[in-house]
Design an enzyme around this catalytic site. Structure first.
Site, PDB file in Angstrom:
ATOM      1  NE  ARG A  53       1.206   1.516  35.005  1.00  0.00           N
ATOM      2  CZ  ARG A  53       2.170   2.092  35.712  1.00  0.00           C
ATOM      3  NH1 ARG A  53       1.859   2.810  36.779  1.00  0.00           N
ATOM      4  NH2 ARG A  53       3.436   1.955  35.374  1.00  0.00           N
ATOM      5  CG  HIS A  58       1.287   9.140  37.939  1.00  0.00           C
ATOM      6  ND1 HIS A  58       0.813   8.548  36.782  1.00  0.00           N
ATOM      7  CD2 HIS A  58       2.253   8.300  38.398  1.00  0.00           C
ATOM      8  CE1 HIS A  58       1.467   7.418  36.560  1.00  0.00           C
ATOM      9  NE2 HIS A  58       2.344   7.253  37.528  1.00  0.00           N
TER      10      HIS A  58
END
Length: 310
Positions: free
Chosen positions: A225, A273
Site C-alpha cells: 500500500r 499497480h
C-alpha cells in the site's frame, strides 16, 4: 432464490459473469446474479471499492459483502457497512504476488541492473552475486500474501525475517510481532518487502527512524500500500545513500501524477499497480464458497475485523 448484486466496473462483469455462474451452479445454489437489482432484494454484494455504491444502508436485507480486492481499507471506513465483509484471498492473486516479489527480489539480489545498464565494454568480473543464504530479507506483513512470499523466499535459501502486528509462526522464517519487534525484524536487513494493510498503525511504517535500522544500501520493494512509506523520508534516504533503490508498485495517489518526483528519480522504479490482481476463475471459487458457507450458517472465510481494519 438468493439475489447477488455484482458491483464493479463493466469490464469486470464481462470477465466474472461466466466464472461466477459456473461456480455458483457447481455449489447447487439457487440464485439470481445481476448488475442491477432492487436494493431491498439484495442478499449479497460482490463488491469492488471503485464501484458506484457508497451507501450500504439502502440494502435492507443485505447479508454480507464479498470484496473483489485483497485490500479493504476503502471499505472498512464506510460507516454504512453493518454486515460482515470478506476480503479476497485468491490463489491466483497469491501466485501472481509471489512471482512479482520473487522477480524483483532476484533483480536486486543478483545485481541485474549493473549489467543491463552496463553494456559499455567494461568487464565487471568483480560483480559475482552473493548466495541467497548470505542475504537477509524482511517481509513486513505476514497475512496470506506476505506469508506465502516469505515461505517462497525461504525455500530458495534467503535468510528471511517476517513482521506482523500480531504473533505469527512460519517455518524457516524468523517471525517478530508488535512494535517492540519491528526494530529486530529490520535491523541489518538488506531487502525489505512491504505487504501490510493500510491502517492507522501501519501508515508511514517506513520512515526516517525505521530506515535507520536497515543495512546501508538496502532495497525497499512495495507492492502493498502506498501509505506504508513516508515519501519525504524515502527520497532523503535515497539521496543520502542509505537506501540504494526502491521499487514501488503502489502509491498514495493513483495513477501516479506525471510530474511526481518518483518518475524522475534514478534510484526508483515505478510499476503501475500491476504486481498482482484477483483472477476471475479462482476468485469466483472463493465467492461461491463463501455464499454457500454463509447460507449454511457457517462463518465467512477471510472475514474482516472491521475495528482492526483488515
Amino acid at each position: 432464490m438468493i439475489n447477488i448484486l455484482f458491483a464493479a466496473a463493466t469490464e469486470r462483469w464481462d470477465q466474472y459473469q461466466g466464472p461466477l455462474k459456473k461456480e455458483l451452479d457447481l455449489k447447487g445454489i439457487d440464485y439470481k446474479l445481476a448488475k442491477k437489482l432492487p436494493a431491498s432484494e439484495v442478499d449479497y454484494i460482490i463488491y469492488a471499492p471503485n464501484s458506484s455504491i457508497k451507501d450500504f444502508s439502502v440494502f435492507t436485507n443485505l447479508k454480507a459483502v464479498l470484496n473483489l480486492w485483497a485490500g479493504v481499507e476503502d471499505v472498512v471506513k464506510n460507516k454504512t457497512l453493518k454486515v460482515p465483509l470478506a476480503r479476497m484471498v485468491d490463489k491466483g492473486l497469491t501466485q501472481g504476488m509471489k512471482e512479482w516479489v520473487l522477480g524483483h527480489v532476484m533483480r536486486h539480489h543478483l545485481g541485474i541492473d549493473l549489467h543491463i545498464f552496463g553494456q559499455d565494454g567494461q568487464w565487471r568480473d568483480w560483480s559475482t552475486p552473493l548466495l541467497a543464504s548470505e542475504r537477509t530479507i524482511t517481509i513486513l506483513g505476514l497475512g496470506a500474501l506476505g506469508a506465502e512470499c516469505a515461505n517462497t523466499l525461504a525455500k530458495i535459501g534467503f535468510k528471511v525475517r517476517g513482521w506482523s502486528l500480531t504473533k505469527k509462526s512460519i517455518d524457516n522464517v524468523a517471525c517478530y510481532h508488535g512494535f517492540d519487534g519491528l526494530e529486530k525484524s529490520l535491523f541489518g536487513s538488506e531487502i525489505v518487502v512491504l505487504l501490510l494493510p493500510s491502517t492507522t498503525d501501519t501508515e508511514n511504517i517506513i520512515n526516517q527512524k525505521t530506515i535507520s535500522f536497515l543495512s546501508k544500501n538496502a532495497i525497499i520493494i512495495n507492492p502493498g500500500r502506498g501509505t506504508l512509506i513516508d515519501e519525504k523520508a524515502l527520497l532523503k534516504s535515497l539521496d543520502d545513500g542509505k537506501i540504494a533503490h526502491a521499487t514501488l508498485d503502489v502509491f498514495r495517489q493513483e495513477p501516479l501524477p506525471a510530474d511526481h518526483l518518483f518518475w524522475r528519480h534514478a534510484k526508483i522504479t515505478v510499476t503501475p499497480h500491476i504486481a498482482s490482481e484477483t483472477k476471475p476463475s479462482t476468485a469466483s471459487q472463493v465467492i461461491a464458497t463463501n455464499i454457500d458457507r454463509f447460507e449454511k450458517g457457517k462463518p465467512l472465510l477471510y472475514q474482516v475485523n472491521l475495528d482492526a481494519g483488515y
